[in-house]
Design a protein around this motif. Structure first.
Motif, PDB file in Angstrom:
ATOM      1  N   TRP A  19     -24.264 -70.069  11.202  1.00  0.00           N
ATOM      2  CA  TRP A  19     -24.065 -70.270  12.640  1.00  0.00           C
ATOM      3  C   TRP A  19     -23.995 -71.739  13.032  1.00  0.00           C
ATOM      4  N   SER A  20     -24.046 -72.637  12.052  1.00  0.00           N
ATOM      5  CA  SER A  20     -24.151 -74.065  12.382  1.00  0.00           C
ATOM      6  C   SER A  20     -22.812 -74.741  12.650  1.00  0.00           C
ATOM      7  N   MET A  21     -21.686 -74.062  12.368  1.00  0.00           N
ATOM      8  CA  MET A  21     -20.394 -74.731  12.586  1.00  0.00           C
ATOM      9  C   MET A  21     -20.047 -74.800  14.075  1.00  0.00           C
ATOM     10  N   PRO A  22     -19.312 -75.838  14.467  1.00  0.00           N
ATOM     11  CA  PRO A  22     -18.970 -76.013  15.886  1.00  0.00           C
ATOM     12  C   PRO A  22     -18.150 -74.867  16.462  1.00  0.00           C
ATOM     13  N   SER A  23     -17.482 -74.110  15.607  1.00  0.00           N
ATOM     14  CA  SER A  23     -16.631 -73.011  16.100  1.00  0.00           C
ATOM     15  C   SER A  23     -17.401 -71.712  16.305  1.00  0.00           C
ATOM     16  N   PHE A  24     -18.713 -71.713  16.078  1.00  0.00           N
ATOM     17  CA  PHE A  24     -19.477 -70.467  16.205  1.00  0.00           C
ATOM     18  C   PHE A  24     -19.451 -69.925  17.634  1.00  0.00           C
ATOM     19  N   GLY A  25     -19.287 -70.808  18.604  1.00  0.00           N
ATOM     20  CA  GLY A  25     -19.222 -70.347  19.987  1.00  0.00           C
ATOM     21  C   GLY A  25     -18.070 -69.391  20.237  1.00  0.00           C
ATOM     22  N   TYR A  26     -16.980 -69.544  19.475  1.00  0.00           N
ATOM     23  CA  TYR A  26     -15.846 -68.630  19.635  1.00  0.00           C
ATOM     24  C   TYR A  26     -16.218 -67.227  19.155  1.00  0.00           C
ATOM     25  N   ILE A  27     -17.062 -67.140  18.138  1.00  0.00           N
ATOM     26  CA  ILE A  27     -17.520 -65.834  17.674  1.00  0.00           C
ATOM     27  C   ILE A  27     -18.388 -65.175  18.734  1.00  0.00           C
ATOM     28  N   LEU A  28     -19.253 -65.960  19.373  1.00  0.00           N
ATOM     29  CA  LEU A  28     -20.037 -65.425  20.486  1.00  0.00           C
ATOM     30  C   LEU A  28     -19.119 -64.989  21.626  1.00  0.00           C
ATOM     31  N   GLY A  29     -18.070 -65.771  21.854  1.00  0.00           N
ATOM     32  CA  GLY A  29     -17.097 -65.395  22.875  1.00  0.00           C
ATOM     33  C   GLY A  29     -16.390 -64.095  22.555  1.00  0.00           C
ATOM     34  N   MET A  30     -16.108 -63.878  21.277  1.00  0.00           N
ATOM     35  CA  MET A  30     -15.470 -62.625  20.876  1.00  0.00           C
ATOM     36  C   MET A  30     -16.365 -61.421  21.143  1.00  0.00           C
ATOM     37  N   LEU A  31     -17.660 -61.606  20.968  1.00  0.00           N
ATOM     38  CA  LEU A  31     -18.605 -60.527  21.284  1.00  0.00           C
ATOM     39  C   LEU A  31     -18.461 -60.117  22.748  1.00  0.00           C
ATOM     40  N   ALA A  32     -18.525 -61.088  23.638  1.00  0.00           N
ATOM     41  CA  ALA A  32     -18.402 -60.791  25.066  1.00  0.00           C
ATOM     42  C   ALA A  32     -17.028 -60.236  25.401  1.00  0.00           C
ATOM     43  N   ALA A  33     -15.993 -60.830  24.817  1.00  0.00           N
ATOM     44  CA  ALA A  33     -14.626 -60.401  25.123  1.00  0.00           C
ATOM     45  C   ALA A  33     -14.371 -58.969  24.670  1.00  0.00           C
ATOM     46  N   SER A  34     -14.954 -58.572  23.533  1.00  0.00           N
ATOM     47  CA  SER A  34     -14.737 -57.204  23.049  1.00  0.00           C
ATOM     48  C   SER A  34     -15.254 -56.186  24.060  1.00  0.00           C
ATOM     49  N   ALA A  35     -16.377 -56.502  24.698  1.00  0.00           N
ATOM     50  CA  ALA A  35     -16.920 -55.597  25.710  1.00  0.00           C
ATOM     51  C   ALA A  35     -16.051 -55.583  26.961  1.00  0.00           C
ATOM     52  N   VAL A  36     -15.559 -56.749  27.352  1.00  0.00           N
ATOM     53  CA  VAL A  36     -14.723 -56.842  28.558  1.00  0.00           C
ATOM     54  C   VAL A  36     -13.416 -56.077  28.375  1.00  0.00           C
ATOM     55  N   VAL A  37     -12.718 -56.335  27.271  1.00  0.00           N
ATOM     56  CA  VAL A  37     -11.425 -55.661  27.077  1.00  0.00           C
ATOM     57  C   VAL A  37     -11.621 -54.171  26.821  1.00  0.00           C
ATOM     58  N   GLY A  38     -12.745 -53.814  26.193  1.00  0.00           N
ATOM     59  CA  GLY A  38     -13.032 -52.389  25.988  1.00  0.00           C
ATOM     60  C   GLY A  38     -13.246 -51.658  27.294  1.00  0.00           C
ATOM     61  N   ALA A  39     -13.957 -52.311  28.225  1.00  0.00           N
ATOM     62  CA  ALA A  39     -14.175 -51.710  29.544  1.00  0.00           C
ATOM     63  C   ALA A  39     -12.860 -51.581  30.302  1.00  0.00           C
TER      64      ALA A  39
END
Length: 199
Positions: free
Chosen positions: A102-122
Motif C-alpha cells: 500500500w506504500s506506492m503513490p498510486s494506491f489512492g487510485y485503488i481506494l478510488g476504485m473501491l468507491a467507484a465500484s459501489a457507485v457504478v453498481g448502484a
C-alpha cells in the motif's frame, strides 16, 4: 424456494441473470463472481504502460474495476474490489506491473476504485448500463470518483502541489479513459440487448 435468475427488469444487473436454483447456490455464484471480478481486475492491471514523469502507469485495472462494479452491482462489485485491494496489500503481486502493498503513490487510485465500484453498481441497478448514453454517464462518474480519491492521495504521498498532482495523475489519462468509456458504452448495452433486457 427457487432463486432462479429473474427476468431482466428494473433493479437487475447483469450478474443477476445467472441462474441459481437455491439460496446456497446463489451464495456460491456470488462468491465466484466476487473472486472472478477481483481476478479480472488483477489481470487487467498487468496491462501497464509507464507514463514518463509520473508514478502512475496507464493500466487496464480502472476499466476492469468499473466493468466489475457495473456488471455485479454495488454490493458484489465493492466486495470484489475489496478482495482485490486486500489481497494486493497482503502481498499478492497483482497491482499494476506485478506490484503489491500500500506504500506506492498510486494506491489512492485503488481506494478510488473501491468507491467507484459501489457507485457504478448502484447506478446499474437503476438502469444506468442499459443504453449507450446512460453508460457514458456511468463511466464518467465512476472515473471521476477514482480521480477524486486518487489524485489527492498522490499529492499527499508524493508531496506534490494540487496542480502538479493533477498534471501527473489526471491529465495524461483522459484520452485513455475516453477510449475505455467508449468500449464500455458499447459492451454493456450490447450484453443487455443479447439478454433481452434492454429498455
Amino acid at each position: 424456494m427457487s432463486t432462479a435468475a429473474p427476468a431482466a427488469s428494473a433493479g437487475t444487473v447483469l450478474a443477476d441473470l445467472l441462474p441459481a436454483s437455491s439460496a446456497a447456490r446463489a451464495r456460491l455464484r456470488d462468491a465466484a463472481l466476487i473472486a472472478g471480478g477481483a481476478g479480472l481486475t488483477g489481470l487487467a492491471a498487468q496491462l501497464s504502460v509507464p507514463v514518463p514523469g509520473s508514478p502512475v502507469p496507464v493500466t487496464g485495472q480502472t476499466f476492469a474495476a468499473l466493468l466489475v462494479g457495473t456488471a455485479l452491482g454495488a454490493r458484489r462489485g465493492f466486495a470484489s474490489l475489496l478482495l482485490y485491494a486486500v489481497a494486493g496489500v497482503a502481498g499478492l503481486p497483482w497491482f499494476a506491473g506485478g506490484s503489491s502493498g500500500w506504500s506506492m503513490p498510486s494506491f489512492g487510485y485503488i481506494l478510488g476504485m473501491l468507491a467507484a465500484s459501489a457507485v457504478v453498481g448502484a447506478l446499474a441497478r437503476r438502469g444506468g448500463d442499459r443504453t449507450v448514453l446512460r453508460m457514458a454517464g456511468v463511466m464518467v462518474l465512476g472515473s471521476a470518483v477514482i480521480y477524486a480519491i486518487g489524485v489527492p492521495y498522490l499529492a499527499h504521498s508524493a508531496h506534490l502541489s494540487a496542480s502538479r498532482a493533477v498534471a501527473l495523475g489526471l491529465r495524461p489519462y483522459l484520452l485513455g479513459d475516453a477510449i475505455k468509456a467508449a468500449l464500455a458504452m458499447t459492451a454493456l448495452p450490447a450484453a443487455w440487448k443479447l439478454a433481452g433486457g434492454r429498455d
